[in-house]
Design a protein around this motif. Structure first.
Motif, PDB file in Angstrom:
ATOM      1  N   CYS A   1      -0.909 -10.272   3.391  1.00  9.61           N
ATOM      2  CA  CYS A   1      -1.621  -9.533   2.348  1.00  9.61           C
ATOM      3  C   CYS A   1      -0.617  -8.840   1.443  1.00  9.61           C
ATOM      4  O   CYS A   1       0.395  -8.315   1.911  1.00  9.61           O
ATOM      5  CB  CYS A   1      -2.551  -8.504   2.978  1.00  9.61           C
ATOM      6  SG  CYS A   1      -3.919  -9.304   3.817  1.00  9.61           S
ATOM      7  N   GLY A   2      -0.900  -8.859   0.154  1.00  9.21           N
ATOM      8  CA  GLY A   2      -0.006  -8.230  -0.819  1.00  9.21           C
ATOM      9  C   GLY A   2      -0.744  -7.944  -2.104  1.00  9.21           C
ATOM     10  O   GLY A   2      -1.937  -7.609  -2.099  1.00  9.21           O
ATOM     11  N   GLY A   3      -0.061  -8.164  -3.212  1.00  9.15           N
ATOM     12  CA  GLY A   3      -0.581  -7.744  -4.520  1.00  9.15           C
ATOM     13  C   GLY A   3       0.112  -6.425  -4.846  1.00  9.15           C
ATOM     14  O   GLY A   3       0.213  -5.560  -3.981  1.00  9.15           O
ATOM     15  N   LYS A   4       0.584  -6.301  -6.094  1.00  8.61           N
ATOM     16  CA  LYS A   4       1.326  -5.079  -6.425  1.00  8.61           C
ATOM     17  C   LYS A   4       0.478  -3.828  -6.200  1.00  8.61           C
ATOM     18  O   LYS A   4       0.962  -2.809  -5.727  1.00  8.61           O
ATOM     19  CB  LYS A   4       1.813  -5.133  -7.870  1.00  8.61           C
ATOM     20  CG  LYS A   4       2.851  -6.211  -8.078  1.00  8.61           C
ATOM     21  CD  LYS A   4       3.491  -6.134  -9.423  1.00  8.61           C
ATOM     22  CE  LYS A   4       4.176  -7.447  -9.759  1.00  8.61           C
ATOM     23  NZ  LYS A   4       5.073  -7.951  -8.704  1.00  8.61           N
ATOM     24  N   GLY A   5      -0.829  -3.927  -6.528  1.00 10.93           N
ATOM     25  CA  GLY A   5      -1.700  -2.770  -6.344  1.00 10.93           C
ATOM     26  C   GLY A   5      -1.792  -2.384  -4.878  1.00 10.93           C
ATOM     27  O   GLY A   5      -1.524  -1.233  -4.505  1.00 10.93           O
ATOM     28  N   LEU A   6      -2.142  -3.343  -4.033  1.00 13.88           N
ATOM     29  CA  LEU A   6      -2.302  -3.050  -2.602  1.00 13.88           C
ATOM     30  C   LEU A   6      -0.977  -2.595  -1.989  1.00 13.88           C
ATOM     31  O   LEU A   6      -0.948  -1.640  -1.201  1.00 13.88           O
ATOM     32  CB  LEU A   6      -2.849  -4.282  -1.867  1.00 13.88           C
ATOM     33  CG  LEU A   6      -3.067  -4.102  -0.363  1.00 13.88           C
ATOM     34  CD1 LEU A   6      -4.043  -2.965  -0.064  1.00 13.88           C
ATOM     35  CD2 LEU A   6      -3.579  -5.395   0.266  1.00 13.88           C
ATOM     36  N   ASN A   7       0.132  -3.236  -2.358  1.00 11.75           N
ATOM     37  CA  ASN A   7       1.430  -2.817  -1.801  1.00 11.75           C
ATOM     38  C   ASN A   7       1.733  -1.362  -2.160  1.00 11.75           C
ATOM     39  O   ASN A   7       2.224  -0.592  -1.336  1.00 11.75           O
ATOM     40  CB  ASN A   7       2.572  -3.685  -2.348  1.00 11.75           C
ATOM     41  CG  ASN A   7       2.443  -5.146  -1.953  1.00 11.75           C
ATOM     42  OD1 ASN A   7       1.766  -5.469  -0.988  1.00 11.75           O
ATOM     43  ND2 ASN A   7       3.088  -6.027  -2.707  1.00 11.75           N
ATOM     44  N   GLN A   8       1.457  -1.000  -3.406  1.00 14.41           N
ATOM     45  CA  GLN A   8       1.761   0.379  -3.834  1.00 14.41           C
ATOM     46  C   GLN A   8       0.849   1.374  -3.128  1.00 14.41           C
ATOM     47  O   GLN A   8       1.269   2.462  -2.742  1.00 14.41           O
ATOM     48  CB  GLN A   8       1.683   0.485  -5.362  1.00 14.41           C
ATOM     49  CG  GLN A   8       2.822  -0.289  -6.020  1.00 14.41           C
ATOM     50  CD  GLN A   8       2.811  -0.315  -7.538  1.00 14.41           C
ATOM     51  OE1 GLN A   8       2.153   0.480  -8.192  1.00 14.41           O
ATOM     52  NE2 GLN A   8       3.551  -1.256  -8.112  1.00 14.41           N
ATOM     53  N   SER A   9      -0.417   0.992  -2.929  1.00 15.89           N
ATOM     54  CA  SER A   9      -1.343   1.858  -2.169  1.00 15.89           C
ATOM     55  C   SER A   9      -0.828   2.060  -0.746  1.00 15.89           C
ATOM     56  O   SER A   9      -0.841   3.170  -0.222  1.00 15.89           O
ATOM     57  CB  SER A   9      -2.729   1.212  -2.050  1.00 15.89           C
ATOM     58  OG  SER A   9      -3.384   1.244  -3.262  1.00 15.89           O
ATOM     59  N   ILE A  10      -0.405   0.963  -0.125  1.00 14.40           N
ATOM     60  CA  ILE A  10       0.059   1.053   1.272  1.00 14.40           C
ATOM     61  C   ILE A  10       1.324   1.900   1.356  1.00 14.40           C
ATOM     62  O   ILE A  10       1.479   2.722   2.265  1.00 14.40           O
ATOM     63  CB  ILE A  10       0.246  -0.360   1.869  1.00 14.40           C
ATOM     64  CG1 ILE A  10      -1.130  -1.032   2.018  1.00 14.40           C
ATOM     65  CG2 ILE A  10       0.976  -0.311   3.205  1.00 14.40           C
ATOM     66  CD1 ILE A  10      -1.090  -2.484   2.451  1.00 14.40           C
ATOM     67  N   ALA A  11       2.212   1.726   0.369  1.00 15.32           N
ATOM     68  CA  ALA A  11       3.441   2.553   0.370  1.00 15.32           C
ATOM     69  C   ALA A  11       3.072   4.031   0.247  1.00 15.32           C
ATOM     70  O   ALA A  11       3.612   4.879   0.962  1.00 15.32           O
ATOM     71  CB  ALA A  11       4.366   2.126  -0.771  1.00 15.32           C
ATOM     72  N   LEU A  12       2.129   4.350  -0.623  1.00 14.41           N
ATOM     73  CA  LEU A  12       1.691   5.748  -0.777  1.00 14.41           C
ATOM     74  C   LEU A  12       1.088   6.260   0.532  1.00 14.41           C
ATOM     75  O   LEU A  12       1.389   7.373   0.973  1.00 14.41           O
ATOM     76  CB  LEU A  12       0.659   5.843  -1.910  1.00 14.41           C
ATOM     77  CG  LEU A  12       1.255   5.917  -3.317  1.00 14.41           C
ATOM     78  CD1 LEU A  12       0.242   5.461  -4.364  1.00 14.41           C
ATOM     79  CD2 LEU A  12       1.727   7.336  -3.631  1.00 14.41           C
ATOM     80  N   ALA A  13       0.229   5.438   1.137  1.00 12.98           N
ATOM     81  CA  ALA A  13      -0.430   5.863   2.384  1.00 12.98           C
ATOM     82  C   ALA A  13       0.594   6.046   3.499  1.00 12.98           C
ATOM     83  O   ALA A  13       0.555   7.034   4.230  1.00 12.98           O
ATOM     84  CB  ALA A  13      -1.494   4.834   2.784  1.00 12.98           C
ATOM     85  N   LYS A  14       1.531   5.096   3.618  1.00 15.50           N
ATOM     86  CA  LYS A  14       2.530   5.200   4.694  1.00 15.50           C
ATOM     87  C   LYS A  14       3.436   6.410   4.470  1.00 15.50           C
ATOM     88  O   LYS A  14       4.005   6.945   5.409  1.00 15.50           O
ATOM     89  CB  LYS A  14       3.353   3.924   4.786  1.00 15.50           C
ATOM     90  CG  LYS A  14       2.587   2.780   5.456  1.00 15.50           C
ATOM     91  CD  LYS A  14       3.518   1.603   5.683  1.00 15.50           C
ATOM     92  CE  LYS A  14       3.000   0.659   6.735  1.00 15.50           C
ATOM     93  NZ  LYS A  14       3.946  -0.411   7.059  1.00 15.50           N
TER      94      LYS A  14
END
Ligand code: RIB
Length: 301
Positions: free
Chosen positions: A36-49
């Motif tokens: 799973c990826g996508g720039k949007g999802l990756n950035q959300s996950i980075a923020l959450a982590k």
């Protein structure tokens, strides 16, 4: 303070090869994975982590269940995701033996944003919240306009770049994240110092962050210009290194760190991402980054 990442969610079909395919060439891959990826999802996950309160806005197709589950698993809010007919977005990613990549995007549901959906979603956010955008969805310009009208802080990663971006009202953007290629496309110069100077002059109210891969990253706003060297790491896969950098810089900023410290934390987090395979799975936790910083500092004493 809340973060809304209004952006793409993709299935990443990742092929590892000795070198990236040239025109007319056929190459056998040595490994293949679907992640799973996508720039949007990756950035959300980075923020959450990194410990932020983050929601993912976006469109998924009928096949999007795993994308939602992945966002949930990492602590990203999914209440505003919408399922539409057809397929979700995907990316075909080649990763070479040096960890460098090349990406082909299929927009799918990421290109189905409507004016109604944008306004409905933004209703849940308020003045001072961050609105984080990339260019893998349609109607980005409208999202900027509507978010700004609600006095949200607009963050733009103009990736992938297209010339239409320059017709948007970018004076509404508070933070830009660009890599060297996007910086050159936006300014017409390949000289990093000139690039940052042009962008600072063009958008004097904004923070400009240029990521320069293994060379590091530069920051500019007003009188403040800094350079942060990259942390040495053996590159396994550079996919999502930029997204990790974006998420960590913003998370650190919202925790009250100085711009200089945020740049250092973000560079450190993206070094972690470069050292592992995949997009979302390669993003580190805040405590891993902080613990590693302490270890590095201790080893320098
Ligand atoms: O920035 C990396 C991302 O770009 C990948 O996860 C891929 O989906 C593309 O959006």
């Amino acid at each position: 303070m809340k973060f809304l990442v209004m952006g793409s969610l993709n299935y990443d079909y990742v092929y590892e090869l000795n070198h990236i395919v040239q025109p007319g060439e056929t190459v056998a891959s040595v490994r293949m994975e679907t992640l799973c990826g996508g720039k949007g999802l990756n950035q959300s996950i980075a923020l959450a982590k990194a410990g932020s309160n983050v929601w993912q806005g976006g469109m998924i197709g009928e096949d999007g269940e795993l994308l939602v589950n992945t966002a949930v698993r990492y602590g990203v809010g999914v209440e505003y995701l919408k399922t539409v007919s057809g397929r979700s977005g995907h990316a075909v990613i080649q990763v070479d033996a040096n960890g460098q990549n090349s990406i082909v995007l299929y927009g799918g549901s990421n290109r189905k944003f409507t004016e109604e959906y944008i306004c409905e979603t933004l209703e849940h956010f308020e003045s001072g919240d961050y609105l984080v955008l990339q260019n893998e969805i349609n109607r980005v310009n409208e999202v900027i306009r509507e978010g700004y009208a609600r006095r949200m802080k607009i963050v733009l990663n103009p990736s992938p770049y297209d010339a239409e971006i320059l017709s948007w009202d970018l004076s509404k953007v508070s933070v830009f994240f660009l890599n060297e290629i996007e910086g050159e496309q936006m300014t017409g110069t390949g000289d990093v110092k000139k690039m940052i100077a042009i962008l600072m002059q063009r958008y004097p109210e904004a923070e400009i962050i240029l990521t320069l891969g293994e060379k590091g990253a530069s920051y500019g706003k007003g009188e403040q210009i800094f350079f942060q060297p990259a942390f040495p790491v053996k590159a396994v896969d550079t996919t999502a290194a930029g997204d990790t950098f974006t998420g960590y810089f913003l998370a650190a900023r919202s925790k009250g760190f100085s711009a200089k410290k945020c740049l250092e934390i973000a560079a450190h987090a993206s070094a972690f991402a470069v050292g592992k395979r995949g997009a979302a799975p390669s993003i580190p936790l805040w405590k891993e980054v902080v613990m590693d910083t302490k270890l590095r500092q201790a080893s320098l004493c």
